[in-house]
Design an enzyme around this catalytic site. Structure first.
Site, PDB file in Angstrom:
ATOM      1  N   VAL A 285       1.151  -1.595  -0.197  1.00 27.07           N
ATOM      2  CA  VAL A 285       0.120  -0.028   0.151  1.00 27.07           C
ATOM      3  C   VAL A 285       0.769   1.569   0.030  1.00 27.07           C
ATOM      4  O   VAL A 285       0.226   2.292   0.181  1.00 27.07           O
ATOM      5  CB  VAL A 285      -0.824   0.165   0.863  1.00 27.07           C
ATOM      6  CG1 VAL A 285      -2.306  -1.043   1.425  1.00 27.07           C
ATOM      7  CG2 VAL A 285      -0.591  -0.052   2.466  1.00 27.07           C
TER       8      VAL A 285
ATOM      9  N   ASP B 276       1.282  -5.388   3.337  1.00 27.74           N
ATOM     10  CA  ASP B 276       2.969  -4.524   3.358  1.00 27.74           C
ATOM     11  C   ASP B 276       2.624  -3.103   3.862  1.00 27.74           C
ATOM     12  O   ASP B 276       1.745  -2.508   3.189  1.00 27.74           O
ATOM     13  CB  ASP B 276       3.314  -4.937   2.589  1.00 27.74           C
ATOM     14  CG  ASP B 276       4.915  -4.844   3.119  1.00 27.74           C
ATOM     15  OD1 ASP B 276       5.975  -5.528   3.376  1.00 27.74           O
ATOM     16  OD2 ASP B 276       4.982  -3.516   2.692  1.00 27.74           O
TER      17      ASP B 276
ATOM     18  N   TYR C  63       3.933   5.991   5.161  1.00 28.79           N
ATOM     19  CA  TYR C  63       2.638   5.592   4.397  1.00 28.79           C
ATOM     20  C   TYR C  63       1.482   6.254   4.777  1.00 28.79           C
ATOM     21  O   TYR C  63       1.327   6.917   4.293  1.00 28.79           O
ATOM     22  CB  TYR C  63       2.551   4.417   3.877  1.00 28.79           C
ATOM     23  CG  TYR C  63       3.872   3.379   3.403  1.00 28.79           C
ATOM     24  CD1 TYR C  63       4.625   3.744   2.754  1.00 28.79           C
ATOM     25  CD2 TYR C  63       3.631   1.666   2.425  1.00 28.79           C
ATOM     26  CE1 TYR C  63       6.183   2.522   2.497  1.00 28.79           C
ATOM     27  CE2 TYR C  63       4.449   0.782   2.636  1.00 28.79           C
ATOM     28  CZ  TYR C  63       5.105   1.528   2.435  1.00 28.79           C
ATOM     29  OH  TYR C  63       5.923   1.265   1.503  1.00 28.79           O
TER      30      TYR C  63
ATOM     31  N   LYS D  64       6.795  -0.620   9.014  1.00 33.12           N
ATOM     32  CA  LYS D  64       7.916  -0.321   8.921  1.00 33.12           C
ATOM     33  C   LYS D  64       8.493   0.402   9.738  1.00 33.12           C
ATOM     34  O   LYS D  64       7.955   1.549  10.155  1.00 33.12           O
ATOM     35  CB  LYS D  64       8.467  -0.288   7.520  1.00 33.12           C
ATOM     36  CG  LYS D  64       7.837  -1.460   6.779  1.00 33.12           C
ATOM     37  CD  LYS D  64       8.830  -1.169   5.152  1.00 33.12           C
ATOM     38  CE  LYS D  64       7.753  -2.826   4.296  1.00 33.12           C
ATOM     39  NZ  LYS D  64       6.501  -1.742   3.821  1.00 33.12           N
TER      40      LYS D  64
ATOM     41  N   HIS E 165      13.357   0.100   8.309  1.00 29.85           N
ATOM     42  CA  HIS E 165      12.751   0.514   6.731  1.00 29.85           C
ATOM     43  C   HIS E 165      14.091   0.832   5.255  1.00 29.85           C
ATOM     44  O   HIS E 165      14.230   0.438   4.688  1.00 29.85           O
ATOM     45  CB  HIS E 165      11.748   1.856   6.796  1.00 29.85           C
ATOM     46  CG  HIS E 165      10.613   1.945   5.049  1.00 29.85           C
ATOM     47  ND1 HIS E 165       9.931   2.662   5.656  1.00 29.85           N
ATOM     48  CD2 HIS E 165      10.591   1.502   4.108  1.00 29.85           C
ATOM     49  CE1 HIS E 165       8.886   2.346   4.135  1.00 29.85           C
ATOM     50  NE2 HIS E 165       9.862   2.228   3.304  1.00 29.85           N
TER      51      HIS E 165
ATOM     52  N   SER F  68      14.983  -3.891   5.088  1.00 33.82           N
ATOM     53  CA  SER F  68      14.351  -3.430   3.552  1.00 33.82           C
ATOM     54  C   SER F  68      15.520  -2.542   3.026  1.00 33.82           C
ATOM     55  O   SER F  68      15.700  -1.787   3.809  1.00 33.82           O
ATOM     56  CB  SER F  68      12.987  -2.508   3.657  1.00 33.82           C
ATOM     57  OG  SER F  68      12.690  -2.506   2.594  1.00 33.82           O
TER      58      SER F  68
ATOM     59  N   SER G   1       7.549  -3.240  -5.512  1.00 34.79           N
ATOM     60  CA  SER G   1       7.561  -3.039  -7.285  1.00 34.79           C
ATOM     61  C   SER G   1       7.985  -3.942  -8.287  1.00 34.79           C
ATOM     62  O   SER G   1       8.710  -3.526  -8.975  1.00 34.79           O
ATOM     63  CB  SER G   1       8.968  -1.533  -7.568  1.00 34.79           C
ATOM     64  OG  SER G   1       7.862  -0.128  -6.595  1.00 34.79           O
TER      65      SER G   1
ATOM     66  N   THR H 168      -4.895  -0.016  -6.433  1.00 32.15           N
ATOM     67  CA  THR H 168      -5.875   0.870  -5.452  1.00 32.15           C
ATOM     68  C   THR H 168      -7.120   0.516  -6.404  1.00 32.15           C
ATOM     69  O   THR H 168      -8.150   0.789  -6.545  1.00 32.15           O
ATOM     70  CB  THR H 168      -5.681   2.363  -5.962  1.00 32.15           C
ATOM     71  OG1 THR H 168      -5.572   2.447  -7.162  1.00 32.15           O
ATOM     72  CG2 THR H 168      -4.693   3.073  -4.645  1.00 32.15           C
TER      73      THR H 168
ATOM     74  N   ARG I 213      -8.016  -4.711 -10.630  1.00 32.65           N
ATOM     75  CA  ARG I 213      -6.140  -5.664 -10.336  1.00 32.65           C
ATOM     76  C   ARG I 213      -6.580  -6.424  -9.502  1.00 32.65           C
ATOM     77  O   ARG I 213      -5.244  -7.184  -9.806  1.00 32.65           O
ATOM     78  CB  ARG I 213      -5.723  -4.126 -10.619  1.00 32.65           C
ATOM     79  CG  ARG I 213      -6.298  -3.764 -11.877  1.00 32.65           C
ATOM     80  CD  ARG I 213      -5.139  -2.019 -12.322  1.00 32.65           C
ATOM     81  NE  ARG I 213      -4.824  -1.911 -13.491  1.00 32.65           N
ATOM     82  CZ  ARG I 213      -4.566  -0.905 -13.873  1.00 32.65           C
ATOM     83  NH1 ARG I 213      -3.849   0.013 -12.770  1.00 32.65           N
ATOM     84  NH2 ARG I 213      -4.754  -0.182 -15.603  1.00 32.65           N
TER      85      ARG I 213
ATOM     86  N   ASN J  23      -4.353  -9.992  -9.914  1.00 32.16           N
ATOM     87  CA  ASN J  23      -2.899  -9.593  -9.390  1.00 32.16           C
ATOM     88  C   ASN J  23      -2.758 -11.096  -8.532  1.00 32.16           C
ATOM     89  O   ASN J  23      -1.459 -11.526  -8.263  1.00 32.16           O
ATOM     90  CB  ASN J  23      -2.642  -8.346  -8.855  1.00 32.16           C
ATOM     91  CG  ASN J  23      -2.062  -7.358  -9.923  1.00 32.16           C
ATOM     92  OD1 ASN J  23      -2.376  -7.599 -11.013  1.00 32.16           O
ATOM     93  ND2 ASN J  23      -2.069  -6.699  -9.212  1.00 32.16           N
TER      94      ASN J  23
HETATM   95  P1  A2P Z   1      -3.347   1.206  -9.626  1.00 31.74           P
HETATM   96  O1  A2P Z   1      -3.287   2.055  -8.509  1.00 31.74           O
HETATM   97  O2  A2P Z   1      -3.278   2.603 -11.079  1.00 31.74           O
HETATM   98  O3  A2P Z   1      -3.899   0.058  -9.580  1.00 31.74           O
HETATM   99  P2  A2P Z   1       4.441  -1.307  -7.728  1.00 31.74           P
HETATM  100  O4  A2P Z   1       4.685  -1.959  -9.441  1.00 31.74           O
HETATM  101  O5  A2P Z   1       4.639  -0.589  -7.587  1.00 31.74           O
HETATM  102  O6  A2P Z   1       3.621  -2.668  -7.231  1.00 31.74           O
HETATM  103  O7  A2P Z   1       3.009  -0.483  -9.217  1.00 31.74           O
HETATM  104  C1  A2P Z   1       2.795  -1.068  -9.543  1.00 31.74           C
HETATM  105  C2  A2P Z   1       1.599  -0.166 -10.177  1.00 31.74           C
HETATM  106  O8  A2P Z   1       0.838  -0.601 -11.419  1.00 31.74           O
HETATM  107  C3  A2P Z   1       0.659   0.352  -9.333  1.00 31.74           C
HETATM  108  O9  A2P Z   1       0.338   1.455  -9.548  1.00 31.74           O
HETATM  109  C4  A2P Z   1      -0.782   0.131 -10.171  1.00 31.74           C
HETATM  110  O10 A2P Z   1      -1.790   1.517 -10.270  1.00 31.74           O
HETATM  111  C5  A2P Z   1      -0.622  -0.791 -11.715  1.00 31.74           C
HETATM  112  N1  A2P Z   1      -0.779  -2.337 -11.235  1.00 31.74           N
HETATM  113  C6  A2P Z   1      -1.153  -2.878 -10.130  1.00 31.74           C
HETATM  114  N2  A2P Z   1      -1.852  -4.205 -11.019  1.00 31.74           N
HETATM  115  C7  A2P Z   1      -1.140  -3.887 -12.273  1.00 31.74           C
HETATM  116  C8  A2P Z   1      -2.694  -4.425 -13.355  1.00 31.74           C
HETATM  117  N3  A2P Z   1      -3.094  -5.930 -12.788  1.00 31.74           N
HETATM  118  N4  A2P Z   1      -2.016  -4.151 -14.344  1.00 31.74           N
HETATM  119  C9  A2P Z   1      -2.246  -2.773 -14.854  1.00 31.74           C
HETATM  120  N5  A2P Z   1      -1.618  -2.194 -13.599  1.00 31.74           N
HETATM  121  C10 A2P Z   1      -1.643  -2.220 -12.764  1.00 31.74           C
END
Ligand code: A2P
Length: 274
Positions: free
Chosen positions: A19, A44, A49, A74, A107, A135, A184, A232, A236, A240
């Site tokens: 987050v 996490d 944050y 953290k 952190h 981290s 990331s 967010t 997605r 994921n």
């Molecule tokens: P969003 O909140 O608009 O979905 P990180 O690599 O740091 O985890 O960041 C990934 C970034 O990609 C996030 O900010 C997120 O933005 C976006 N994201 C997360 N999951 C997906 C997905 N399945 N497809 C496309 N973009 C994604």
């Protein structure tokens, strides 16, 4: 969901919701709520944050038991430098509305991290933290910490994605029984890298009827790291975690591995100015 065992025997879900940069209030509450609904059991966050209270509220409002959730936060750099580890930890607990965290991390390797870690060891022994770790530590930071630590860090959470696979550090950690968590994993917020548009990963994704994000997360699962993608968006967040019904071949793993070009989205732990 797959679980991994940390070096102290504690189990951690291999995939969690990150987050970082998710605004406090409704955005974070929704993200955590949607994640729990999609069967995530690992969240996490971090004091810096500014959304610990929203994470805590979402957990409290959910019908998932606190003990079924693996919660990480953290210790921020200013608190490390000011020698206020215990106070900062108490503030995190209060914001999170809980009396323990599953994982507490230094952190960044800010000056004073060895002393802060000593305090974390004490809190761990008292039972308020189930596992402690770090981290953004390079190998030399881990070696410095090892000189004074009594308890080996359970994890090192580092930046890693196809354009910065960080494999050497991951190999070092694995050899030393330190689990690696990757932040990331999708290359960071939009525009930081274009890894989510990579053509080679796109071809692999097409083969399995998955998205590029899902293929990258699957690559992390298969290379044995713990992965904390953030989003967010409800769809997605759900997508994921939908990565347990296909398997990449070793050749596909290698293709993704070979995309490394040492492109960081965050600071190098040897040169951070915060
Ligand atoms: P969003 O909140 O608009 O979905 P990180 O690599 O740091 O985890 O960041 C990934 C970034 O990609 C996030 O900010 C997120 O933005 C976006 N994201 C997360 N999951 C997906 C997905 N399945 N497809 C496309 N973009 C994604």
């Amino acid at each position: 969901m797959l679980y991994k065992k940390l070096n102290n025997g504690i189990e951690i879900p291999q995939l969690g919701l990150g987050v970082f940069r998710t605004p406090s209030g409704q955005d974070t509450e929704n993200a955590v709520k949607w994640a729990l609904e999609a069967n995530y059991r690992h969240i996490d966050t971090a004091k810096i944050y500014g959304n610990e209270a929203s994470v805590g509220k979402a957990i409290e409002d959910s019908n998932v038991k606190r003990s079924d959730i693996f919660l990480t936060t953290k210790l921020w750099n200013d608190d490390i430098r000011a020698g206020r580890t215990e106070a900062a930890f108490e503030e995190s607990l209060k914001a999170l509305k809980t009396d323990y965290v599953d994982l507490y991390l230094i952190h960044w390797p800010a000056e004073g991290f060895s002393e802060a870690y000593k305090v974390m060891e004490r809190l761990y022994e008292g039972g308020a933290i189930k596992a402690i770790g770090v981290s953004n530590f390079h190998e030399h930071h881990l070696e410095k910490l090892a000189k004074t630590a009594n308890i080996k860090p359970a994890v090192d959470q580092i930046e890693s994605h196809p354009y910065l696979n960080n494999q050497k550090l991951i190999d070092y950690c694995m050899k030393n029984d330190i689990n690696v968590e990757v932040w990331s994993p999708l290359g960071g917020s939009l525009g930081k890298t274009d890894v989510l548009h990579n053509e080679q990963i796109g071809e692999i994704a097409k083969k399995y009827g998955k998205s590029i994000a899902q293929v990258i997360i699957r690559w992390d699962i298969q290379r044995n790291v713990i992965v904390i993608p953030k989003s967010t968006h409800q769809e997605r967040i759900a997508a994921n975690i939908d990565v347990f019904d296909f398997e990449l071949t070793s050749e596909e793993m290698q293709i993704i591995q070979s995309l490394n070009c040492n492109q960081r989205v965050g600071s190098d732990p040897d040169h951070f100015d915060f």
